[in-house]
Write a protein that holds these residues in place. Structure first.
Motif, PDB file in Angstrom:
ATOM      1  N   TYR A 177       0.854  -1.184   0.000  1.00 55.42           N
ATOM      2  CA  TYR A 177       0.000   0.000   0.000  1.00 55.42           C
ATOM      3  C   TYR A 177       0.895   1.242   0.000  1.00 55.42           C
ATOM      4  O   TYR A 177       1.755   1.394   0.880  1.00 55.42           O
ATOM      5  N   ALA A 187      -2.645   0.400  -4.318  1.00 60.18           N
ATOM      6  CA  ALA A 187      -2.313  -0.933  -3.831  1.00 60.18           C
ATOM      7  C   ALA A 187      -1.735  -1.753  -4.975  1.00 60.18           C
ATOM      8  O   ALA A 187      -2.192  -1.662  -6.113  1.00 60.18           O
ATOM      9  N   PHE A 233     -11.286  -2.086  -1.497  1.00 63.10           N
ATOM     10  CA  PHE A 233     -10.307  -0.997  -1.503  1.00 63.10           C
ATOM     11  C   PHE A 233     -10.992   0.348  -1.709  1.00 63.10           C
ATOM     12  O   PHE A 233     -10.790   1.069  -2.688  1.00 63.10           O
TER      13      PHE A 233
END
Length: 440
Positions: A177, A187, A233
């Motif tokens: 990350y 990511a 995400f």
């Protein structure tokens, strides 16, 4: 990827003969000539390669009777009957390659054990701020090499970019990350660097990321802490009770520790992110030591916080530990995984510095002599120091002091974390402004 097939295992004595390469002509009592491997090509039959690479296996033979035949198997599957075999894997993992030569009425086997790694698995990733207002980048140093691989993220992901001033990188569940102060939060697979997701923009200046569990993460910003849904995400709600600048984060079994400019260390309940305590006012951290303590500092004070009781103990250091809120970076604090020690650097008010200290509670509490003093033509930049648990080293990012073209003279320094001796120094050129090393 399947592990080594039991059906491929051979008696230890036979394996020893195959790998030793007996060169003498060997016949049994019935006069059978046994073919011999005199050179298996790979020492001890073991090697490590990377996806995208290939390995040619061509054992040298002697004592051959008649016309020989050959068989190659990879993890139990026949793949070739040629005298040599070009191994070019398509997946990472552990492979057993078996070779068998038959000549006359006898056979000899040979076994190889090959570990296949992703391209960026065996070394250190260096997350770079970039030359403002340019974009951040990622470099990679592979263990044992003498060069740095530059701009690897952009090379793996054509057309994709990081944000501006990429200041933080963290690996959680094999995902890297990368947090930038402005622009995208990205990511990527930690082994291949192929992008797996991005959040195009953040509600405030991005600082650091902490993976909490398989589904939850936290993002610190210039305006508090935000939850991150790792499955999708996406950003979730803001954590209540924290406002203003927030920076470094770490966790124990029960708690999450957050550095904030207003309240210092804020402790959250790991289950619901509610505020539990504000045990001490600190500005730089964190490191975790083997005894379960969390470490932070400010001014001439070094603090340890018990990871269970939250009790605080203070130590006096003979220099100032400066905060970095005005030009936020992660700080140099890092903990050892092999002894009860922490490491941190002595920096100037605006960063830099040349001294790195090792602190062992109860043994070394004076901090009068640095473990590492950088060469005269180099100074720390960014977080500067991280402990690498794979080989018990300190990974240090440095630049030539000064401004202008000096800023493109970078050095990766690798030190023995036990005694501070320099193991390797890698120079490379470019306006990268290294933010921090990240290790797989």
């Amino acid at each position: 990827m399947r592990k080594f097939s039991r059906s491929l295992q051979m008696p230890l004595v036979l394996a020893a003969f195959a790998m030793m390469g007996i060169t003498a002509c060997q016949k049994n009592e019935a006069g059978v000539t046994i073919p011999q491997v005199v050179d298996p090509v790979i020492t001890n039959g073991k090697d490590t390669i990377y996806l995208g690479d290939s390995l040619k296996l061509s054992p040298a033979l002697s004592n051959i009777a008649g016309t020989p035949t050959y068989q190659w198997m990879v993890n139990g599957t026949i793949v070739s009957t040629d005298s040599s075999f070009l191994f070019k894997p398509t997946e990472r993992g552990d492979y057993t390659i078996s070779y068998r030569v038959t000549a006359g009425n006898a056979q000899s086997p040979l076994y190889y054990r090959i570990k296949v790694l992703e391209p960026f698995e065996n070394g250190y990733l260096i997350v770079n701020e970039g030359n403002f207002p340019g974009l951040g980048s990622v470099n990679f140093y592979r263990n044992g090499d003498d060069t740095m691989m530059l701009n690897v993220y952009s090379r793996v992901n054509p057309g994709k970019t990081l944000g501006t001033t990429t200041e933080y990188g963290a690996i959680h569940n094999n995902i890297l990350y990368m947090v930038s102060k402005q622009g995208a939060f990205v990511a990527a697979n930690a082994f291949s660097l192929k992008e797996t997701g991005r959040i195009a923009s953040l509600p405030a200046e991005g600082h650091a990321f902490l993976g909490v569990d398989n589904s939850r993460g936290l993002l610190s910003t210039g305006d508090g802490i935000y939850q991150v849904n790792l499955a999708t995400f996406t950003l979730g709600p803001k954590v209540a009770g924290i406002s203003g600048e927030a920076g470094g984060m770490t966790k124990t079994d029960s708690y999450i520790f957050v550095l904030t400019q207003t309240d210092g260390v804020v402790v959250l309940n790991i289950s619901d992110f509610s505020v539990v305590a504000k045990p001490v006012k600190a500005d730089v951290g964190f490191a975790k030591s083997q005894d379960g303590r969390v470490w932070a500092g400010t001014g001439t004070n070094l603090y340890s916080i018990d990871g269970s009781t939250l009790a605080v103990k203070a130590y006096t250091v003979p220099f100032t530990i400066y905060d970095s809120w005005g030009f936020w970076n992660p700080g140099s604090f890092s903990g050892s995984r092999y002894e009860n020690a922490i490491y941190f650097a002595q920096t100037g008010q605006y960063g830099g510095g040349t001294n790195i200290y090792k602190f062992v509670p109860g043994i070394d509490t004076t901090l009068t002599v640095p473990l590492v003093k950088l060469p005269a033509d180099k100074e720390l930049y960014g977080a500067g120091v991280r402990f690498n648990s794979r080989d018990t080293t300190l990974v240090v990012t440095a630049m030539k002091p000064g401004y202008g073209t000096n800023s493109q003279q970078n050095t990766l320094l690798i030190y023995n974390a036990i005694n501070g001796t320099l193991k390797k120094s890698i120079d490379y050129t470019g306006y990268f402004f290294p933010a921090m090393p990240v290790s797989n």
